[in-house]
Design a protein around this motif. Structure first.
Motif, PDB file in Angstrom:
ATOM      1  N   LEU A   1     106.961  -9.511  50.567  1.00  9.08           N
ATOM      2  CA  LEU A   1     106.097  -9.561  51.742  1.00  9.08           C
ATOM      3  C   LEU A   1     104.838 -10.337  51.402  1.00  9.08           C
ATOM      4  CD1 LEU A   1     106.338  -5.752  52.565  1.00  9.08           C
ATOM      5  CD2 LEU A   1     107.457  -7.595  53.849  1.00  9.08           C
ATOM      6  N   ALA A   2     104.524 -11.365  52.171  1.00  7.52           N
ATOM      7  CA  ALA A   2     103.322 -12.152  51.898  1.00  7.52           C
ATOM      8  C   ALA A   2     102.339 -12.006  53.046  1.00  7.52           C
ATOM      9  CB  ALA A   2     103.700 -13.622  51.713  1.00  7.52           C
ATOM     10  N   ALA A   3     101.104 -11.677  52.698  1.00  6.05           N
ATOM     11  CA  ALA A   3     100.059 -11.522  53.719  1.00  6.05           C
ATOM     12  C   ALA A   3      98.718 -11.853  53.093  1.00  6.05           C
ATOM     13  CB  ALA A   3     100.048 -10.094  54.257  1.00  6.05           C
ATOM     14  N   ARG A   4      97.757 -12.248  53.944  1.00  2.24           N
ATOM     15  CA  ARG A   4      96.414 -12.524  53.407  1.00  2.24           C
ATOM     16  C   ARG A   4      95.884 -11.305  52.676  1.00  2.24           C
ATOM     17  NH1 ARG A   4      93.048 -16.820  57.043  1.00  2.24           N
ATOM     18  NH2 ARG A   4      94.822 -17.647  58.164  1.00  2.24           N
ATOM     19  N   ASN A   5      96.050 -10.160  53.324  1.00  2.00           N
ATOM     20  CA  ASN A   5      95.516  -8.923  52.782  1.00  2.00           C
ATOM     21  C   ASN A   5      96.674  -7.958  52.577  1.00  2.00           C
ATOM     22  OD1 ASN A   5      94.363  -6.442  52.369  1.00  2.00           O
ATOM     23  ND2 ASN A   5      92.744  -6.721  53.902  1.00  2.00           N
ATOM     24  N   THR A   6      96.924  -7.599  51.341  1.00  2.00           N
ATOM     25  CA  THR A   6      98.086  -6.749  51.051  1.00  2.00           C
ATOM     26  C   THR A   6      97.736  -5.259  51.038  1.00  2.00           C
ATOM     27  OG1 THR A   6      97.687  -7.009  48.686  1.00  2.00           O
ATOM     28  CG2 THR A   6      99.256  -8.533  49.695  1.00  2.00           C
ATOM     29  N   ASP A   7      96.456  -4.929  51.237  1.00  2.00           N
ATOM     30  CA  ASP A   7      96.055  -3.523  51.185  1.00  2.00           C
ATOM     31  C   ASP A   7      96.853  -2.669  52.161  1.00  2.00           C
ATOM     32  OD1 ASP A   7      94.237  -4.353  49.379  1.00  2.00           O
ATOM     33  OD2 ASP A   7      92.478  -4.159  50.689  1.00  2.00           O
ATOM     34  N   LYS A   8      96.992  -3.197  53.373  1.00  2.00           N
ATOM     35  CA  LYS A   8      97.644  -2.395  54.418  1.00  2.00           C
ATOM     36  C   LYS A   8      99.157  -2.289  54.247  1.00  2.00           C
ATOM     37  CE  LYS A   8      97.459  -6.621  57.112  1.00  2.00           C
ATOM     38  NZ  LYS A   8      96.917  -7.373  58.245  1.00  2.00           N
ATOM     39  N   LEU A   9      99.673  -2.949  53.215  1.00  2.00           N
ATOM     40  CA  LEU A   9     101.121  -2.946  53.033  1.00  2.00           C
ATOM     41  C   LEU A   9     101.610  -1.820  52.122  1.00  2.00           C
ATOM     42  CD1 LEU A   9     101.848  -6.757  52.586  1.00  2.00           C
ATOM     43  CD2 LEU A   9     102.063  -5.369  54.637  1.00  2.00           C
ATOM     44  N   ALA A  10     100.699  -1.030  51.598  1.00  2.00           N
ATOM     45  CA  ALA A  10     101.064  -0.018  50.592  1.00  2.00           C
ATOM     46  C   ALA A  10     102.199   0.887  51.072  1.00  2.00           C
ATOM     47  CB  ALA A  10      99.836   0.811  50.216  1.00  2.00           C
ATOM     48  N   GLY A  11     102.089   1.376  52.274  1.00  2.00           N
ATOM     49  CA  GLY A  11     103.112   2.290  52.792  1.00  2.00           C
ATOM     50  C   GLY A  11     104.468   1.607  52.896  1.00  2.00           C
ATOM     51  N   LEU A  12     104.462   0.415  53.415  1.00  4.31           N
ATOM     52  CA  LEU A  12     105.715  -0.326  53.602  1.00  4.31           C
ATOM     53  C   LEU A  12     106.362  -0.657  52.260  1.00  4.31           C
ATOM     54  CD1 LEU A  12     107.540  -1.579  55.763  1.00  4.31           C
ATOM     55  CD2 LEU A  12     106.145  -3.646  55.636  1.00  4.31           C
ATOM     56  N   VAL A  13     105.511  -0.987  51.298  1.00  2.00           N
ATOM     57  CA  VAL A  13     106.016  -1.298  49.956  1.00  2.00           C
ATOM     58  C   VAL A  13     106.685  -0.069  49.352  1.00  2.00           C
ATOM     59  CG1 VAL A  13     105.226  -1.713  47.582  1.00  2.00           C
ATOM     60  CG2 VAL A  13     104.472  -3.225  49.451  1.00  2.00           C
ATOM     61  N   ARG A  14     106.035   1.062  49.514  1.00  2.00           N
ATOM     62  CA  ARG A  14     106.603   2.317  48.995  1.00  2.00           C
ATOM     63  C   ARG A  14     107.947   2.596  49.654  1.00  2.00           C
ATOM     64  NH1 ARG A  14     101.597   4.614  48.961  1.00  2.00           N
ATOM     65  NH2 ARG A  14     101.912   5.151  51.148  1.00  2.00           N
ATOM     66  N   GLU A  15     107.988   2.396  50.972  1.00  2.00           N
ATOM     67  CA  GLU A  15     109.174   2.757  51.742  1.00  2.00           C
ATOM     68  C   GLU A  15     110.370   1.847  51.433  1.00  2.00           C
ATOM     69  OE1 GLU A  15     108.332   2.602  55.893  1.00  2.00           O
ATOM     70  OE2 GLU A  15     110.437   2.812  56.475  1.00  2.00           O
TER      71      GLU A  15
ATOM     72  N   ALA B   1     104.755  -7.053  47.274  1.00  2.00           N
ATOM     73  CA  ALA B   1     103.724  -7.612  48.154  1.00  2.00           C
ATOM     74  C   ALA B   1     102.965  -8.709  47.413  1.00  2.00           C
ATOM     75  CB  ALA B   1     102.759  -6.524  48.604  1.00  2.00           C
ATOM     76  N   VAL B   2     102.776  -9.825  48.069  1.00  2.00           N
ATOM     77  CA  VAL B   2     102.068 -10.949  47.457  1.00  2.00           C
ATOM     78  C   VAL B   2     100.940 -11.390  48.380  1.00  2.00           C
ATOM     79  CG1 VAL B   2     102.306 -13.278  46.504  1.00  2.00           C
ATOM     80  CG2 VAL B   2     104.269 -11.705  46.457  1.00  2.00           C
ATOM     81  N   ALA B   3      99.729 -11.477  47.856  1.00  2.00           N
ATOM     82  CA  ALA B   3      98.599 -11.969  48.651  1.00  2.00           C
ATOM     83  C   ALA B   3      98.734 -13.476  48.800  1.00  2.00           C
ATOM     84  CB  ALA B   3      97.280 -11.614  47.969  1.00  2.00           C
ATOM     85  N   CYS B   4      98.618 -13.952  50.020  1.00  2.20           N
ATOM     86  CA  CYS B   4      98.877 -15.369  50.258  1.00  2.20           C
ATOM     87  C   CYS B   4      98.266 -15.816  51.577  1.00  2.20           C
ATOM     88  CB  CYS B   4     100.400 -15.588  50.291  1.00  2.20           C
ATOM     89  SG  CYS B   4     100.922 -17.239  50.822  1.00  2.20           S
ATOM     90  N   ASP B   5      97.399 -16.824  51.545  1.00  2.00           N
ATOM     91  CA  ASP B   5      96.933 -17.467  52.775  1.00  2.00           C
ATOM     92  C   ASP B   5      97.893 -18.637  53.012  1.00  2.00           C
ATOM     93  OD1 ASP B   5      95.846 -19.090  54.690  1.00  2.00           O
ATOM     94  OD2 ASP B   5      93.797 -18.974  53.909  1.00  2.00           O
ATOM     95  N   ALA B   6      98.792 -18.469  53.971  1.00  2.00           N
ATOM     96  CA  ALA B   6      99.903 -19.417  54.137  1.00  2.00           C
ATOM     97  C   ALA B   6      99.464 -20.794  54.616  1.00  2.00           C
ATOM     98  CB  ALA B   6     100.946 -18.845  55.085  1.00  2.00           C
ATOM     99  N   SER B   7      98.181 -20.950  54.960  1.00  2.00           N
ATOM    100  CA  SER B   7      97.724 -22.286  55.351  1.00  2.00           C
ATOM    101  C   SER B   7      97.159 -23.060  54.156  1.00  2.00           C
ATOM    102  CB  SER B   7      96.677 -22.181  56.474  1.00  2.00           C
ATOM    103  OG  SER B   7      95.524 -21.531  56.013  1.00  2.00           O
TER     104      SER B   7
END
Lengths: 249, 249, 249, 249
Positions: free
Chosen positions: B33-47, B52-58
């Motif tokens: 999962l790539a997102a600018r901010n990976t903090d909010k991904l903790a639950g999804l990562v666990r599940e 999770a990879v921090a990434c500004d896709a532009s």
């Protein structure tokens, strides 16, 4: 000067902008030509009496200065045509990201900057909006035409040409959004899909191999732009495709 | 690891990316999962066991690092989904040029960067191309699916929404060009027109007012993405529209 | 019988209808096959347990009888697929008006008759409408999928092929109108653009020259029809294009 | 007579055909008007000097007679406009199959008959083809414009309006196929999407409630038809949409 229509043509280079400049001048309009490099415009300026303005249309400041200069010198534009574009080609895996970005800036973002500046010039100012004569249902009206020049790539993404498709699709999305937003304000926004090669000067080397009328004649394209500009607002078009009779599609 | 499919989902935030991550994981794929901010991904990562990879896709460098990290950790991706976008709204004359530019970068240009990186990962390397087993007519074959998420604005430019139309039209032009270029290399490029609001979590406040299924269920969208990924290459689609049964169109 | 889904496939002949019949049967559905001439269906009937009904789908009486027979024998259909078409080709000036008319009747008008009969079968009867459980906002709900099979000619009018374009464009207009009208009544109407040749039997003579997967595999198409039928109504598609990976478009 | 252009307008009734007749006459053309019932044409005939011919355009014999009569009386047509249509509305389950069939015949099939007859008149006869002066690459050339009038329903299937969508989609498929086939023979085929109500006479009761220019002015539409007819063949259009400035789309 108040009685002359004012036309601004952005992205001068090929045959179309020159043909538009000639036709607009012949119709009695005052014409401004905007290009990154105005050196090559000397002949056209002499021929049409047009004003040439140096402008990188992907730079907000440049576009702002262009419209301010025209407003001060010629008056409010009633026709603005955006012709600029930049094509980058190649297999997707080999494209240079920096060049792709530049292509998108020149083909798409510059269209936004010019379209926005044109809308600002054509919409009533907020002070005058209240007492405007041309209002309907209490809303102040604008006046004028904003035209965007597209290509085959505006409606079809060709292989090895992703950057150009991105820029031209973006420009079409802009034109369609602006058409829906500004038509009810009496501003005619239209998009032209030029589906074929445009003849570049009388001795275009591609001419003979393409046969009679195998390339679009710039004067013929310009005629359709003017027909569109003259449409009665009860029957406006927002898009038209133009192609040579022998072009397959 | 060699036997697990690898999926990369870029632009995580709303309900769709989470639903895709869950479905891909349930299908046995390794998910990044790539997102600018990976903090909010903790639950999804666990599940889902996703990475999770921090990434500004532009940013070209960020996208390059994302794909390198996934290659090193999980292997070659066979499914890449680009979901990022940024919407800017307002009357054309009031839009901030800098914000319009950012919107075009995030919605369109980032799609190019991710699409290019995916193509590079999925196409055979030049060294291996010669001896590839999966060749046809002497041309080396690639492998995988590259999917782009569009919106109603991908095919219709709405008033007061020019920047979003520009970005989404650009993304569609990119997807169409890449589909024509890469399909004959065994890479399936597709574009999804999500024509309606996507439910964001179980208690989306818009749910009740929209009625039963008035919003698109993320799980239902994800199902169609997977069906598309599983299509036999003798009958590939390049585009599909999805909308709630009660959505007018 | 009440628990089995019922599928009606109209216009049996080529590989697609047979593949659909097999897949529907494998999914546990009761299948009815309608064709002008049912003689050639004997093998398929034996294989799938399907019911064969003689029916000229361009005749209102025939279509009415078909649906009445199926209702009496198998029950209410939840999936109806219209596959019939008739192609007439030639220079516009040489076409026989009578044949053009027949082509339009078989390709377009027959689609209306089948679509209308399917809608009548799937919509709640007026008596039951009042007390229906599946209502929303007081409106009675229907149930089922009505699918129309199109071709490249559904979205592009080819030279020397005006009659087929007329019939296939008409069918698409029908499908789009019915989709807008019936989706809010819980009936899923969809249109499939089959953009390429469909393999006709295992030893299709065009196979070798087209290369691997150069023709659409009927089983692969049928899979996409079933995926569409199974879509959750919160994310319905009304149209999808299918083409071989190596088909240019 | 040899120097006058000849125009044939089929399907006279509303405001558009009358406006076209007036504009063509004003441009010096000889005009033939074809309608089922010519009684109501007396005034227009007086005003424009047009010839009125009784013709049910869905009958091959009628269309043949129409073109033969015009050829004998006025000469070879260089502009043929097909305006006929018949709208049937209602919930899909309630439509009368016979009326749907009539609608498809009048809106679609009649367009084919008129288009075919126009092509036959405009293409070089086989005898003359060999020695024709207007040839290119050895192929004999035709001459003239064949225009078809569409509606919003040509590109969008509205609910409760399946029959009209079928007929108008079919007409568009015909026009597109003929455009691709005949453009390389110097015959300009175009399709007009009239996206809005057309004012019927000066005191149209819908006028006031629609506001200024809320209906399309027939004269404005006719102007765009003539502009299209006058296009240089190096830059032909095959389709154009026309709508009032305040119409949402």
């Amino acid at each position: 000067m108040a009685d002359r229509e004012v036309a601004i043509i952005v992205g001068v280079g090929g045959g179309l902008s020159a043909a538009l400049a000639r036709l607009c001048a012949a119709e009695g309009m005052a014409v401004a030509l905007a290009a990154r490099n105005t050196d090559k415009l000397a002949g056209l300026v002499r021929e049409t009496g047009a004003m040439a303005v140096a402008c990188d249309a992907s730079q907000p400041g440049d576009v702002e200065r262009l419209f301010a200069t025209v407003a001060d010198t010629l008056g409010t534009p009633s026709l603005v045509v955006f012709n600029a574009s930049r094509r980058v080609r190649g297999p997707i895996q080999d494209l240079d990201p920096g060049e792709v970005r530049e292509s998108l800036m020149t083909t798409g973002y510059a269209g936004f900057l010019v379209g926005q500046a044109a809308a600002r010039a054509m919409l009533p100012s907020e002070q005058s909006a209240g007492q405007s004569a041309g209002q309907s249902d209490g809303k102040a009206m604008g006046q004028g035409s904003i035209f965007f020049t597209g290509a085959s790539a505006s409606v079809k993404g060709y292989p090895q040409s992703a950057p150009f498709a991105m820029g031209k699709f973006a420009l079409r999305g802009l034109a369609q959004s602006m058409a829906r937003e500004l038509a009810p304000k009496n501003i005619h926004v239209a998009h032209f899909v030029i589906d074929g090669g445009i003849r570049q000067g009388g001795d275009d080397p591609r001419g003979p191999q393409r046969g009679v009328d195998g390339l679009l004649e710039p004067d013929a394209i310009a005629r359709s732009y003017l027909d569109m500009h003259r449409q009665n607002r009860s029957a406006w078009s927002w898009e038209i495709e133009l192609r040579p009779w022998i072009e397959s599609f």
